[in-house]
Design a protein around this motif. Structure first.
Motif, PDB file in Angstrom:
ATOM      1  N   TYR A  92      64.241 -59.492  -5.647  1.00 32.64           N
ATOM      2  CA  TYR A  92      63.759 -58.253  -6.278  1.00 32.64           C
ATOM      3  C   TYR A  92      64.910 -57.504  -6.961  1.00 32.64           C
ATOM      4  O   TYR A  92      64.775 -57.033  -8.100  1.00 32.64           O
ATOM      5  N   THR A  96      65.296 -56.751 -10.882  1.00 36.09           N
ATOM      6  CA  THR A  96      65.424 -55.375 -11.375  1.00 36.09           C
ATOM      7  C   THR A  96      66.592 -55.280 -12.352  1.00 36.09           C
ATOM      8  O   THR A  96      66.458 -54.713 -13.441  1.00 36.09           O
ATOM      9  N   LYS A  99      65.860 -57.226 -15.598  1.00 38.32           N
ATOM     10  CA  LYS A  99      64.937 -56.487 -16.473  1.00 38.32           C
ATOM     11  C   LYS A  99      65.648 -55.323 -17.152  1.00 38.32           C
ATOM     12  O   LYS A  99      65.480 -55.083 -18.338  1.00 38.32           O
ATOM     13  N   THR A 162      66.245 -43.618  -3.951  1.00 41.57           N
ATOM     14  CA  THR A 162      64.909 -43.751  -4.543  1.00 41.57           C
ATOM     15  C   THR A 162      64.123 -44.873  -3.880  1.00 41.57           C
ATOM     16  O   THR A 162      62.957 -44.710  -3.514  1.00 41.57           O
ATOM     17  N   LYS A 163      64.793 -46.023  -3.697  1.00 46.20           N
ATOM     18  CA  LYS A 163      64.092 -47.166  -3.080  1.00 46.20           C
ATOM     19  C   LYS A 163      63.773 -46.882  -1.614  1.00 46.20           C
ATOM     20  O   LYS A 163      62.741 -47.308  -1.106  1.00 46.20           O
ATOM     21  N   SER A 165      62.970 -44.039  -0.295  1.00 41.35           N
ATOM     22  CA  SER A 165      61.746 -43.223  -0.247  1.00 41.35           C
ATOM     23  C   SER A 165      60.514 -44.113  -0.433  1.00 41.35           C
ATOM     24  O   SER A 165      59.526 -43.981   0.294  1.00 41.35           O
ATOM     25  N   GLU A 166      60.605 -45.018  -1.405  1.00 40.68           N
ATOM     26  CA  GLU A 166      59.461 -45.901  -1.678  1.00 40.68           C
ATOM     27  C   GLU A 166      59.163 -46.824  -0.492  1.00 40.68           C
ATOM     28  O   GLU A 166      58.023 -46.964  -0.056  1.00 40.68           O
ATOM     29  N   ILE A 170      55.840 -47.123   2.203  1.00 41.07           N
ATOM     30  CA  ILE A 170      55.062 -48.354   2.462  1.00 41.07           C
ATOM     31  C   ILE A 170      55.073 -48.667   3.955  1.00 41.07           C
ATOM     32  O   ILE A 170      54.039 -48.994   4.545  1.00 41.07           O
ATOM     33  N   GLU A 184      54.336 -56.166  -0.494  1.00 41.61           N
ATOM     34  CA  GLU A 184      54.365 -55.166  -1.573  1.00 41.61           C
ATOM     35  C   GLU A 184      55.481 -55.475  -2.568  1.00 41.61           C
ATOM     36  O   GLU A 184      55.278 -55.370  -3.780  1.00 41.61           O
ATOM     37  N   ILE A 188      55.456 -56.616  -7.003  1.00 43.68           N
ATOM     38  CA  ILE A 188      56.053 -55.907  -8.161  1.00 43.68           C
ATOM     39  C   ILE A 188      56.513 -56.918  -9.214  1.00 43.68           C
ATOM     40  O   ILE A 188      57.282 -57.793  -8.931  1.00 43.68           O
TER      41      ILE A 188
ATOM     42  N   LYS B 206      60.359 -46.836 -17.390  1.00 41.53           N
ATOM     43  CA  LYS B 206      60.937 -47.617 -16.284  1.00 41.53           C
ATOM     44  C   LYS B 206      60.167 -47.365 -14.995  1.00 41.53           C
ATOM     45  O   LYS B 206      59.956 -48.282 -14.196  1.00 41.53           O
ATOM     46  N   GLU B 209      57.098 -49.384 -14.925  1.00 41.14           N
ATOM     47  CA  GLU B 209      57.314 -50.817 -14.714  1.00 41.14           C
ATOM     48  C   GLU B 209      57.826 -51.162 -13.319  1.00 41.14           C
ATOM     49  O   GLU B 209      57.324 -52.061 -12.672  1.00 41.14           O
ATOM     50  N   ALA B 210      58.852 -50.398 -12.878  1.00 36.66           N
ATOM     51  CA  ALA B 210      59.662 -50.896 -11.763  1.00 36.66           C
ATOM     52  C   ALA B 210      59.292 -50.360 -10.389  1.00 36.66           C
ATOM     53  O   ALA B 210      59.992 -50.612  -9.436  1.00 36.66           O
ATOM     54  N   SER B 211      58.208 -49.624 -10.299  1.00 32.91           N
ATOM     55  CA  SER B 211      57.959 -48.992  -9.010  1.00 32.91           C
ATOM     56  C   SER B 211      56.746 -49.555  -8.279  1.00 32.91           C
ATOM     57  O   SER B 211      55.732 -49.871  -8.879  1.00 32.91           O
ATOM     58  N   SER B 212      56.908 -49.645  -6.954  1.00 34.82           N
ATOM     59  CA  SER B 212      55.769 -50.058  -6.135  1.00 34.82           C
ATOM     60  C   SER B 212      54.876 -48.849  -5.889  1.00 34.82           C
ATOM     61  O   SER B 212      53.696 -48.980  -5.623  1.00 34.82           O
ATOM     62  N   ASP B 213      55.445 -47.662  -5.948  1.00 38.81           N
ATOM     63  CA  ASP B 213      54.695 -46.439  -5.706  1.00 38.81           C
ATOM     64  C   ASP B 213      55.292 -45.348  -6.610  1.00 38.81           C
ATOM     65  O   ASP B 213      56.268 -44.703  -6.255  1.00 38.81           O
ATOM     66  N   MET B 217      58.364 -42.466  -6.169  1.00 40.16           N
ATOM     67  CA  MET B 217      59.553 -42.597  -7.005  1.00 40.16           C
ATOM     68  C   MET B 217      59.808 -41.300  -7.779  1.00 40.16           C
ATOM     69  O   MET B 217      60.937 -40.785  -7.790  1.00 40.16           O
TER      70      MET B 217
END
Lengths: 188, 246
Positions: A92, A96, A99, A162-163, A165-166, A170, A184, A188, B206, B209-213, B217
């Motif tokens: 992943y 990222t 991309k 940021t990640k 929090s995400e 989950i 999950e 993505i 972005k 595209e790049a977020s699961s939630d 985010m």
């Protein structure tokens, strides 16, 4: 008194030496990264392999991956679950960056400054292309063998924060199931 | 009617502040570098509003912004952005005075005078002569005064905020010396909104595209950016992972 001055000088020169080492490493690796971005000649899989190599070499993947889920999830998960999660997260992270790099036109990364706090180097740089520029901070650790990135902060947005929090969301939604998080991430 | 509306909105802002203050014992630090448990008691409503905002963005705002970005050359975009930013300098001046940052307040009013007189604010000459822009607003002023952020809220059309910052925005709307003296200020507000949307266009793509939630985010990014304006050593104080030997 002389001894104190000598010790002070030794400590000071040691930290300056490390700072210059980390800045040298940064200049070398950021140039390599820009080379990978600007080289559009290879096939997609060849280019992807280059990113994979770059990320594996320069990122503290295990620390980032484990840091994102936290101690309590690590403790209650089996070795197999953790190993699967680590593999999926590595993939992943590479995707990222792959991309992100593909959506960026080639530009430059300019080294600005290096600071150290709690044994973590904070490298300040500026990424710019023809259109705009942004502040880019890298949090880096010295593993003894090499330097490894533990977080990238674009302007004020930290990848790790940021990640986290995400991922936390989950995990909370799925009662701390690492398997659910892996599913999950794979989506993505 | 307009006067009544102003009074109602001011009452709402004041009551928002009272709620925020009553929550201040939950979170005593002004910036609260804890991103895992952001106070979000109305999450289902916020999620619905965010989905609504993305829907409106998809059908109306995004096409306008994309067309604008396609048509307008880079210097024009920059000029428009500078123009709207310059209009906020007087309210920044007021905010800095309230924060006791008098040097920054002089800098803001100086920037406003120089940029308005030389180019109506479209060219940032002040930065070129060493008067750098300092961002602030009434939300930041309230935070520095000890008001906690209160619950996270997503405002229809406008986007992410929290009770404290939204209250600051409402008060700002009515006390801003510039926009209060401009006829048809609603057009100016729409223009400013579209400009702000255009400024974050790439970041929003972005997020899509790049977020699961994307909800989580956006919330995290919002708080990180606000905390960066509050904390002196924000980058240094950001949480980092525990180190594992690989």
């Amino acid at each position: 008194m002389k001894k104190i001055i000598i010790i002070f000088c030794l400590i000071f020169s040691f930290s300056t030496l490390n700072a210059s080492e980390v800045s040298e490493w940064f200049e070398k690796e950021s140039n390599l990264f820009l080379e990978i971005i600007s080289n559009k000649e290879g096939t997609e899989s060849e280019n992807y392999e280059k990113y994979k190599l770059f990320v594996s070499k320069n990122f503290a993947i295990k620390s980032i991956a484990y840091g994102l889920i936290g101690e309590s999830i690590i403790n209650k998960s089996s070795e197999d679950e953790l190993s699967l999660y680590l593999n999926v997260f590595t993939d992943y992270l590479i995707k990222t960056i792959y991309k992100l790099a593909n959506s960026t036109s080639s530009g430059s990364i300019i080294f600005k400054d290096v600071d150290i706090k709690d044994n973590i180097y904070i490298i300040k740089s500026e990424i710019s292309d023809k259109k705009s520029s942004a502040n880019l901070y890298w949090k880096v650790i010295d593993t003894g063998k090499s330097f490894k990135i533990i977080d990238v902060i674009v302007e004020n947005t930290s990848y790790f924060v940021t990640k986290k929090s995400e991922f936390n969301k989950i995990l909370r939604k799925n009662r701390g199931s690492l398997k659910a998080l892996v599913n999950e991430i794979q989506k993505i | 009617m307009k006067k009544h509306l102003k009074v109602i909105l001011l009452i709402i802002s004041v009551s928002f502040l009272q709620i925020s203050l009553s929550h201040s014992n939950e979170d005593t630090s002004i910036s609260s570098i804890s991103y895992d448990e952001i106070y979000d008691p109305i999450e289902p409503i916020n999620r619905a509003v965010l989905n609504f905002n993305f829907f409106i963005d998809d059908i109306a705002i995004r096409p306008i912004v994309k067309t604008y970005k396609f048509i307008a050359p880079e210097p024009v975009e920059k000029g428009v952005s500078n123009f709207f930013s310059n209009l906020k300098e007087p309210i920044r001046t007021v905010s800095f005075i309230l924060q006791g940052e008098f040097f920054k307040s002089f800098n803001s009013i100086g920037r406003f005078s120089i940029n308005t007189l030389t180019s109506l604010g479209t060219f940032d000459l002040a930065s070129r002569i060493g008067m750098e822009k300092n961002e602030t607003d009434l939300g930041i002023t309230l935070a520095k005064g000890g008001v906690s952020s209160g619950p996270y809220i997503v405002i229809p059309i406008i986007g992410p905020s929290n009770l404290r910052d939204f209250s600051g925005d409402v008060v700002e709307y009515f006390v801003d010396p510039i926009s209060n003296n401009i006829p048809n200020r609603e057009y100016l507000a729409v223009g400013n909104g579209l400009n702000e949307r255009a400024e974050v266009d790439e970041q929003l793509e972005k997020v899509r595209e790049a977020s699961s939630d994307r909800y989580e985010m956006i919330k995290s990014i919002y708080y990180q950016n606000r905390n960066a304006q509050l904390e002196e050593e924000y980058i240094q104080n950001l949480p980092v992972p525990k180190i594992y030997i690989e």
